[in-house]
Design a protein around this motif. Structure first.
Motif, mmCIF file in Angstrom:
data_model
loop_
_atom_site.group_PDB
_atom_site.id
_atom_site.type_symbol
_atom_site.label_atom_id
_atom_site.label_comp_id
_atom_site.label_asym_id
_atom_site.label_seq_id
_atom_site.Cartn_x
_atom_site.Cartn_y
_atom_site.Cartn_z
ATOM 1 N N LEU A 127 0.840 -1.212 0.000
ATOM 2 C CA LEU A 127 0.000 0.000 0.000
ATOM 3 C C LEU A 127 0.870 1.255 0.000
ATOM 4 O O LEU A 127 0.597 2.217 -0.721
ATOM 5 N N ARG A 128 1.955 1.214 0.785
ATOM 6 C CA ARG A 128 2.863 2.362 0.854
ATOM 7 C C ARG A 128 3.476 2.648 -0.520
ATOM 8 O O ARG A 128 3.543 3.793 -0.964
ATOM 9 N N GLY A 129 3.907 1.598 -1.216
ATOM 10 C CA GLY A 129 4.511 1.774 -2.534
ATOM 11 C C GLY A 129 3.525 2.293 -3.564
ATOM 12 O O GLY A 129 3.859 3.157 -4.385
ATOM 13 N N ILE A 130 2.291 1.790 -3.507
ATOM 14 C CA ILE A 130 1.264 2.211 -4.470
ATOM 15 C C ILE A 130 0.890 3.679 -4.250
ATOM 16 O O ILE A 130 0.781 4.462 -5.193
ATOM 17 N N LEU A 131 0.711 4.075 -2.988
ATOM 18 C CA LEU A 131 0.341 5.466 -2.687
ATOM 19 C C LEU A 131 1.471 6.431 -3.062
ATOM 20 O O LEU A 131 1.225 7.510 -3.611
ATOM 21 N N THR A 132 2.707 6.029 -2.786
ATOM 22 C CA THR A 132 3.853 6.868 -3.170
ATOM 23 C C THR A 132 3.908 7.009 -4.689
ATOM 24 O O THR A 132 4.131 8.107 -5.217
ATOM 25 N N GLY A 133 3.690 5.898 -5.390
ATOM 26 C CA GLY A 133 3.709 5.927 -6.851
ATOM 27 C C GLY A 133 2.671 6.860 -7.429
ATOM 28 O O GLY A 133 2.933 7.586 -8.397
ATOM 29 N N ILE A 134 1.477 6.884 -6.836
ATOM 30 C CA ILE A 134 0.414 7.779 -7.311
ATOM 31 C C ILE A 134 0.841 9.232 -7.175
ATOM 32 O O ILE A 134 0.657 10.045 -8.086
ATOM 33 N N LEU A 135 1.435 9.569 -6.033
ATOM 34 C CA LEU A 135 1.889 10.954 -5.832
ATOM 35 C C LEU A 135 3.001 11.318 -6.810
ATOM 36 O O LEU A 135 3.046 12.439 -7.323
ATOM 37 N N GLU A 136 3.895 10.370 -7.075
ATOM 38 C CA GLU A 136 5.033 10.670 -7.943
ATOM 39 C C GLU A 136 4.653 10.719 -9.421
ATOM 40 O O GLU A 136 5.399 11.264 -10.232
ATOM 41 N N GLU A 137 3.470 10.166 -9.767
ATOM 42 C CA GLU A 137 3.012 10.255 -11.152
ATOM 43 C C GLU A 137 2.683 11.699 -11.539
ATOM 44 O O GLU A 137 2.767 12.070 -12.710
ATOM 45 N N ALA A 138 2.264 12.487 -10.561
ATOM 46 C CA ALA A 138 2.010 13.909 -10.802
ATOM 47 C C ALA A 138 3.350 14.629 -10.676
ATOM 48 O O ALA A 138 3.834 14.903 -9.585
ATOM 49 N N GLU A 139 3.946 14.929 -11.809
ATOM 50 C CA GLU A 139 5.322 15.415 -11.840
ATOM 51 C C GLU A 139 5.446 16.840 -11.314
ATOM 52 O O GLU A 139 4.682 17.730 -11.692
ATOM 53 N N VAL A 140 6.398 17.053 -10.430
ATOM 54 C CA VAL A 140 6.664 18.391 -9.888
ATOM 55 C C VAL A 140 7.447 19.192 -10.927
ATOM 56 O O VAL A 140 8.486 18.734 -11.415
ATOM 57 N N PRO A 141 6.963 20.394 -11.297
ATOM 58 C CA PRO A 141 7.671 21.181 -12.313
ATOM 59 C C PRO A 141 9.018 21.682 -11.811
ATOM 60 O O PRO A 141 9.163 22.025 -10.636
ATOM 61 N N ASP A 142 10.005 21.685 -12.695
ATOM 62 C CA ASP A 142 11.299 22.281 -12.356
ATOM 63 C C ASP A 142 11.129 23.788 -12.292
ATOM 64 O O ASP A 142 10.465 24.389 -13.133
ATOM 65 N N LEU A 143 11.732 24.409 -11.296
ATOM 66 C CA LEU A 143 11.624 25.857 -11.130
ATOM 67 C C LEU A 143 12.916 26.515 -11.590
ATOM 68 O O LEU A 143 13.999 26.175 -11.127
ATOM 69 N N SER A 144 12.784 27.436 -12.547
ATOM 70 C CA SER A 144 13.954 28.192 -12.992
ATOM 71 C C SER A 144 13.720 29.672 -12.709
ATOM 72 O O SER A 144 12.590 30.102 -12.452
ATOM 73 N N TYR A 145 14.778 30.449 -12.748
ATOM 74 C CA TYR A 145 14.695 31.868 -12.382
ATOM 75 C C TYR A 145 15.095 32.741 -13.567
ATOM 76 O O TYR A 145 15.919 32.331 -14.363
ATOM 77 N N PRO A 146 14.454 33.929 -13.690
ATOM 78 C CA PRO A 146 13.443 34.504 -12.795
ATOM 79 C C PRO A 146 12.122 33.759 -12.907
ATOM 80 O O PRO A 146 11.853 33.109 -13.916
ATOM 81 N N CYS A 147 11.325 33.868 -11.841
ATOM 82 C CA CYS A 147 10.021 33.207 -11.875
ATOM 83 C C CYS A 147 8.950 34.074 -11.222
ATOM 84 O O CYS A 147 9.254 34.933 -10.376
ATOM 85 N N VAL A 148 7.730 33.863 -11.653
ATOM 86 C CA VAL A 148 6.558 34.498 -11.057
ATOM 87 C C VAL A 148 5.679 33.371 -10.529
ATOM 88 O O VAL A 148 5.362 32.428 -11.253
ATOM 89 N N ILE A 149 5.302 33.454 -9.256
ATOM 90 C CA ILE A 149 4.448 32.450 -8.643
ATOM 91 C C ILE A 149 3.153 33.138 -8.208
ATOM 92 O O ILE A 149 3.175 34.022 -7.355
ATOM 93 N N MET A 150 2.044 32.741 -8.820
ATOM 94 C CA MET A 150 0.746 33.324 -8.479
ATOM 95 C C MET A 150 -0.038 32.319 -7.643
ATOM 96 O O MET A 150 -0.260 31.186 -8.068
ATOM 97 N N LEU A 151 -0.418 32.751 -6.438
ATOM 98 C CA LEU A 151 -1.183 31.886 -5.555
ATOM 99 C C LEU A 151 -2.667 32.203 -5.677
ATOM 100 O O LEU A 151 -3.072 33.358 -5.611
ATOM 101 N N VAL A 152 -3.468 31.160 -5.864
ATOM 102 C CA VAL A 152 -4.910 31.320 -5.992
ATOM 103 C C VAL A 152 -5.588 30.405 -4.975
ATOM 104 O O VAL A 152 -4.968 29.510 -4.415
ATOM 105 N N GLY A 153 -6.887 30.646 -4.758
ATOM 106 C CA GLY A 153 -7.632 29.799 -3.840
ATOM 107 C C GLY A 153 -8.833 30.522 -3.275
ATOM 108 O O GLY A 153 -9.031 31.715 -3.518
ATOM 109 N N VAL A 154 -9.636 29.800 -2.518
ATOM 110 C CA VAL A 154 -10.826 30.389 -1.912
ATOM 111 C C VAL A 154 -10.421 31.151 -0.650
ATOM 112 O O VAL A 154 -9.280 31.070 -0.195
#
Length: 298
Positions: A79-106
């Motif tokens: 279960l631990r391996g499957i749950l970790t795999g699911i999270l890792e399938e959503a690839e984290v974007p590489d951050l390069s500079y300069p960058c603009v980060i816009m935060l949104v939400g309710v």
């Protein structure tokens, strides 16, 4: 205390809730239909969506039957391996500079506080930071952001209350370009995810960044209160349709006994968690680590 310790502390409620239910499940059921049905119910009760819970259980079932191993430790590791795999399938974007980060939400998810923590995080990485107070609707929003800018010791660009948020962003990116600033962090007004006109405003702000600062890396991050539960999925879906989100920031992890929606966001929307708040102090924001997260709840 390092990030691993902070994360374990923040997720104690989630771990206690999830682990106890699994312990009871293993004590009364051998692997079989009843076991898998109850495992699915446990996942759903931890705010994993129905479709993601079904997917996880199906993967566990396939591998457990294939290996013909049935002990508790084996299934937990599976279960631990499957749950970790699911999270890792959503690839984290590489951050390069300069960058603009816009935060949104309710409203009420902790965007302003998160911006202060993000500013501190990037300063600790040796980067220069400017804040853009583009929440011009909420009374005293720019003053609150100014307090965080002062605490983090970074510049802030703001206009009068009621000004056009896109104009604030225009000035902020112009200033950042002129000064060679590494990171611009944009605060936006909290909005109901059902308000179409407010979503159009976010799109206008996005267009300003893309037009005026095309050379900058541009990330749009949704700030989610971890106590939101399964409603987080519908929030994320609407914001993603409006501005094509790049990822998520989780707040208030220490306030929930659930948190399973994180797996649904990764599985169904391919949205990775990039940062997680682990407490109330300005330094209590860390890069999210999938393996540590799963380890902390199992």
């Amino acid at each position: 205390m390092g990030i691993f310790g902070k994360l374990f502390g923040a997720l104690k409620k989630t771990k206690d809730n999830f682990s106890e239910k699994l312990r009871v499940l293993f004590s009364k059921n051998k692997l079989g239909d009843a076991f898998y049905e109850e495992l699915e119910e446990i996942l759903i009760s931890s705010d994993v969506s129905v479709s993601t819970a079904e997917e996880v259980v199906e993967r566990v079932k396939e591998q457990a039957i294939g290996e013909r191993l049935k002990d508790e430790q084996y299934v937990t590791e599976l279960l631990r391996g499957i749950l970790t795999g699911i999270l890792e399938e959503a690839e984290v974007p590489d951050l390069s500079y300069p960058c603009v980060i816009m935060l949104v939400g309710v409203n009420g998810v902790g965007k302003t506080t998160t911006i202060g923590k993000l500013a501190h995080y990037f300063l600790s990485q040796g980067k220069t930071v400017t804040l853009a107070a583009a929440d011009t609707f909420r009374a005293a929003a720019s003053e609150q952001l100014s307090v965080w800018a002062e605490r983090a010791k970074v510049r802030i660009v703001k206009h009068e209350e009621g000004s056009d948020p896109a104009a604030v962003i225009y000035d902020a990116v112009s200033s950042a370009k002129a000064r060679g600033t590494d990171v611009v962090i944009v605060d936006t007004a909290g909005r109901l995810h059902v308000k179409d006109n407010l979503m159009k405003e976010l799109q206008k702000m996005e267009r300003v960044v893309l037009r005026e600062y095309p050379e900058a890396d541009f990330l749009k991050l949704l700030v989610l209160d971890a106590t939101t539960g399964q409603n987080a999925l519908s929030q994320a879906r609407v914001f993603d349709e409006a501005v094509e989100l790049d990822g998520l920031v989780l707040t208030k992890l220490d306030g929930t006994a659930k948190g399973g929606f994180v797996f649904s966001l990764a599985s169904e929307l391919m949205l990775p968690v990039i940062f997680a708040g682990t407490g109330e102090k300005i330094e209590d924001l860390e890069k999210f680590d999938s393996r540590s997260f799963v380890e902390a709840i199992l």
